[in-house]
Scaffold this motif. Sequence first.
Motif, PDB file in Angstrom:
ATOM      1  N   THR A 122       0.833  -0.858   0.096  1.00  0.00           N
ATOM      2  CA  THR A 122       0.456   0.161  -0.058  1.00  0.00           C
ATOM      3  C   THR A 122       0.953   1.248  -0.497  1.00  0.00           C
ATOM      4  O   THR A 122       0.635   2.101  -0.593  1.00  0.00           O
ATOM      5  CB  THR A 122      -0.679   0.376   0.984  1.00  0.00           C
ATOM      6  N   GLN A 123       2.421   1.154   1.064  1.00  0.00           N
ATOM      7  CA  GLN A 123       2.848   2.115   0.621  1.00  0.00           C
ATOM      8  C   GLN A 123       3.425   3.076  -1.174  1.00  0.00           C
ATOM      9  O   GLN A 123       3.490   4.070  -1.691  1.00  0.00           O
ATOM     10  CB  GLN A 123       4.203   2.392   1.467  1.00  0.00           C
ATOM     11  N   LEU A 124       3.509   1.204  -1.200  1.00  0.00           N
ATOM     12  CA  LEU A 124       4.462   1.946  -2.887  1.00  0.00           C
ATOM     13  C   LEU A 124       2.739   2.170  -4.024  1.00  0.00           C
ATOM     14  O   LEU A 124       2.870   2.960  -4.700  1.00  0.00           O
ATOM     15  CB  LEU A 124       4.497   0.485  -3.366  1.00  0.00           C
ATOM     16  N   HIS A 125       1.863   1.114  -4.277  1.00  0.00           N
ATOM     17  CA  HIS A 125       0.219   1.514  -4.809  1.00  0.00           C
ATOM     18  C   HIS A 125      -0.678   2.808  -4.270  1.00  0.00           C
ATOM     19  O   HIS A 125      -0.958   3.084  -5.411  1.00  0.00           O
ATOM     20  CB  HIS A 125       0.092   0.344  -4.629  1.00  0.00           C
ATOM     21  N   LEU A 126      -0.600   2.430  -3.246  1.00  0.00           N
ATOM     22  CA  LEU A 126      -1.357   3.605  -2.688  1.00  0.00           C
ATOM     23  C   LEU A 126      -1.219   5.177  -2.327  1.00  0.00           C
ATOM     24  O   LEU A 126      -1.617   5.708  -1.913  1.00  0.00           O
ATOM     25  CB  LEU A 126      -2.756   2.741  -1.547  1.00  0.00           C
ATOM     26  N   GLY A 127      -0.175   4.984  -1.790  1.00  0.00           N
ATOM     27  CA  GLY A 127       0.643   6.168  -1.708  1.00  0.00           C
ATOM     28  C   GLY A 127       0.498   6.326   0.319  1.00  0.00           C
ATOM     29  O   GLY A 127       0.871   7.377   0.689  1.00  0.00           O
ATOM     30  N   HIS A 128       0.842   5.302   0.901  1.00  0.00           N
ATOM     31  CA  HIS A 128       0.065   5.144   2.425  1.00  0.00           C
ATOM     32  C   HIS A 128       1.361   5.324   2.904  1.00  0.00           C
ATOM     33  O   HIS A 128       2.242   5.484   3.012  1.00  0.00           O
ATOM     34  CB  HIS A 128      -0.103   4.018   3.207  1.00  0.00           C
ATOM     35  N   SER A 129       1.714   6.237   4.235  1.00  0.00           N
ATOM     36  CA  SER A 129       2.210   6.757   5.508  1.00  0.00           C
ATOM     37  C   SER A 129       2.686   5.192   6.308  1.00  0.00           C
ATOM     38  O   SER A 129       1.208   4.360   5.917  1.00  0.00           O
ATOM     39  CB  SER A 129       2.056   8.187   5.692  1.00  0.00           C
ATOM     40  N   ARG A 130       3.339   5.447   6.371  1.00  0.00           N
ATOM     41  CA  ARG A 130       3.688   3.728   7.363  1.00  0.00           C
ATOM     42  C   ARG A 130       2.925   3.494   8.108  1.00  0.00           C
ATOM     43  O   ARG A 130       2.079   2.491   8.522  1.00  0.00           O
ATOM     44  CB  ARG A 130       5.188   4.130   8.381  1.00  0.00           C
ATOM     45  N   ALA A 131       2.066   4.790   9.595  1.00  0.00           N
ATOM     46  CA  ALA A 131       1.136   4.584  10.385  1.00  0.00           C
ATOM     47  C   ALA A 131      -0.434   4.024   9.231  1.00  0.00           C
ATOM     48  O   ALA A 131      -0.457   2.587   9.397  1.00  0.00           O
ATOM     49  CB  ALA A 131       0.229   5.383  10.609  1.00  0.00           C
ATOM     50  N   GLN A 132      -0.723   4.354   8.272  1.00  0.00           N
ATOM     51  CA  GLN A 132      -1.883   4.260   7.713  1.00  0.00           C
ATOM     52  C   GLN A 132      -1.837   2.689   6.626  1.00  0.00           C
ATOM     53  O   GLN A 132      -2.015   1.562   7.407  1.00  0.00           O
ATOM     54  CB  GLN A 132      -2.065   4.797   6.169  1.00  0.00           C
ATOM     55  N   ALA A 133      -0.294   2.482   6.482  1.00  0.00           N
ATOM     56  CA  ALA A 133      -0.410   1.250   5.772  1.00  0.00           C
ATOM     57  C   ALA A 133      -0.204   0.155   7.104  1.00  0.00           C
ATOM     58  O   ALA A 133      -0.772  -0.506   6.483  1.00  0.00           O
ATOM     59  CB  ALA A 133       0.598   1.119   5.032  1.00  0.00           C
ATOM     60  N   GLN A 134       0.551   0.403   7.863  1.00  0.00           N
ATOM     61  CA  GLN A 134       0.529  -1.212   9.007  1.00  0.00           C
ATOM     62  C   GLN A 134      -0.995  -0.946   9.732  1.00  0.00           C
ATOM     63  O   GLN A 134      -1.167  -1.767   9.616  1.00  0.00           O
ATOM     64  CB  GLN A 134       1.400   0.181  10.786  1.00  0.00           C
ATOM     65  N   ALA A 135      -2.081   0.290   9.873  1.00  0.00           N
ATOM     66  CA  ALA A 135      -3.245  -0.003  10.005  1.00  0.00           C
ATOM     67  C   ALA A 135      -3.952  -0.642   9.098  1.00  0.00           C
ATOM     68  O   ALA A 135      -4.804  -2.175   9.296  1.00  0.00           O
ATOM     69  CB  ALA A 135      -3.522   1.421  10.648  1.00  0.00           C
ATOM     70  N   HIS A 136      -3.840  -0.532   7.610  1.00  0.00           N
ATOM     71  CA  HIS A 136      -3.944  -0.889   6.478  1.00  0.00           C
ATOM     72  C   HIS A 136      -3.871  -2.845   6.625  1.00  0.00           C
ATOM     73  O   HIS A 136      -5.328  -3.442   6.632  1.00  0.00           O
ATOM     74  CB  HIS A 136      -4.034  -0.571   5.123  1.00  0.00           C
ATOM     75  N   ALA A 137      -2.415  -2.857   7.299  1.00  0.00           N
ATOM     76  CA  ALA A 137      -1.952  -4.580   6.794  1.00  0.00           C
ATOM     77  C   ALA A 137      -3.150  -5.292   8.030  1.00  0.00           C
ATOM     78  O   ALA A 137      -3.256  -6.191   8.007  1.00  0.00           O
ATOM     79  CB  ALA A 137      -0.358  -4.317   7.068  1.00  0.00           C
ATOM     80  N   ILE A 138      -3.143  -4.126   9.274  1.00  0.00           N
ATOM     81  CA  ILE A 138      -3.893  -5.408  10.005  1.00  0.00           C
ATOM     82  C   ILE A 138      -5.058  -5.745  10.209  1.00  0.00           C
ATOM     83  O   ILE A 138      -6.268  -6.630  10.267  1.00  0.00           O
ATOM     84  CB  ILE A 138      -3.670  -4.067  11.618  1.00  0.00           C
ATOM     85  N   LYS A 139      -5.742  -4.781   9.287  1.00  0.00           N
ATOM     86  CA  LYS A 139      -7.167  -4.362   8.623  1.00  0.00           C
ATOM     87  C   LYS A 139      -7.225  -5.541   7.957  1.00  0.00           C
ATOM     88  O   LYS A 139      -8.333  -6.417   8.324  1.00  0.00           O
ATOM     89  CB  LYS A 139      -7.585  -3.182   8.285  1.00  0.00           C
TER      90      LYS A 139
END
Length: 337
Positions: A122-139
């Motif tokens: 998601t950091q590569l394709h969606l431009g997520h920040s580290r915090a956003q990417a981590q939350a999305h990974a858990i979800k």
Amino acid sequence: MNEKDGNLLEVKDLRTYFETDDGMVKAVDGISFQLKRGETLGIVGESGSGKSVTNLSIIRLIPDPPGKIVSGEVIFNGQDLLLLTNEAIRKVRGRRIAMIFQDPMTSLNPFMKISKQLMEMTQLHLGHSRAQAQAHAIKMLETVGIPDARARADNYPHEFSGGMRQRVMIAMALSCEPELLIADEPTTALDVTIQAQILELIKTLKKETGTSVILITHDLGVVAGMTDHLIVMYAGKIFEQGKTSELFALPGNPYTKGLLRSVPDPTAEQGKLYQIPGLPPDVAHLKPGCPFAPRCEKVQEICHREFPPFVQLNADHYSLCHFAREVYAESGGGRAS
């Protein structure tokens, strides 16, 4: 997308060959098919029939050398993926088309935590920040049924069971909400209970997200309740294609009939299991005529001499066989159109 016919994906006359010491291997040799948005397409056949190479060709992951996509078109949302630059196709992979590979243990990095591998997507394709990417990974881990996802996210792949690793692969594939999910033997090496869970998970997520799915397998039992349309491959060719329900009820190809007879029937009396005689051909040294002829129960002299035609049996049912109409009629299909 082609607005006229609603096709998300259209493959036209795709040919992928491999240069080997034994000669040119025509792993995929002139196949064409379509996939509509929201539908599930099954691709079945024995090992070496060209199923995986077909889908690796779609996302341009054929190792070159020795492999090469010789010709054809792969139209995805109106765009030919085979004409894109390497940089452009990388933006499509993972983001718009995702793939679940056969063996999650070799597809996941053993030295990286699960959360890190999910976050990269998601950091590569969606431009997520580290915090956003981590939350999305858990979800996503919660979505695919990983218990105590917040704590397990920082585990390494070897700390997960085979079924859980496959769930992680599905979470990774769906992280960017792709339009097309390619599942290549997603239940290989898993026990029957876990297989059922993984297939049900893919079915549920497809329903919730509207993602189109290509399901590759050698197991006809797997595709029976999962797919809308079915392609049967043999020796790099499409031998039969049509609606799944039609192919199961009214097969129009001796090879398809053989595969169906090979599925164990738990209600039948105990006896010898059926198997198609012989072995799949060496696609580097195919003889003239039909490649299935040496194993076919309906073989005639013409089968050894001439390559079979692709016969239309009804509106969207086709079979590659000299005697397709006869086989279809024997199955109960009456007179083919």
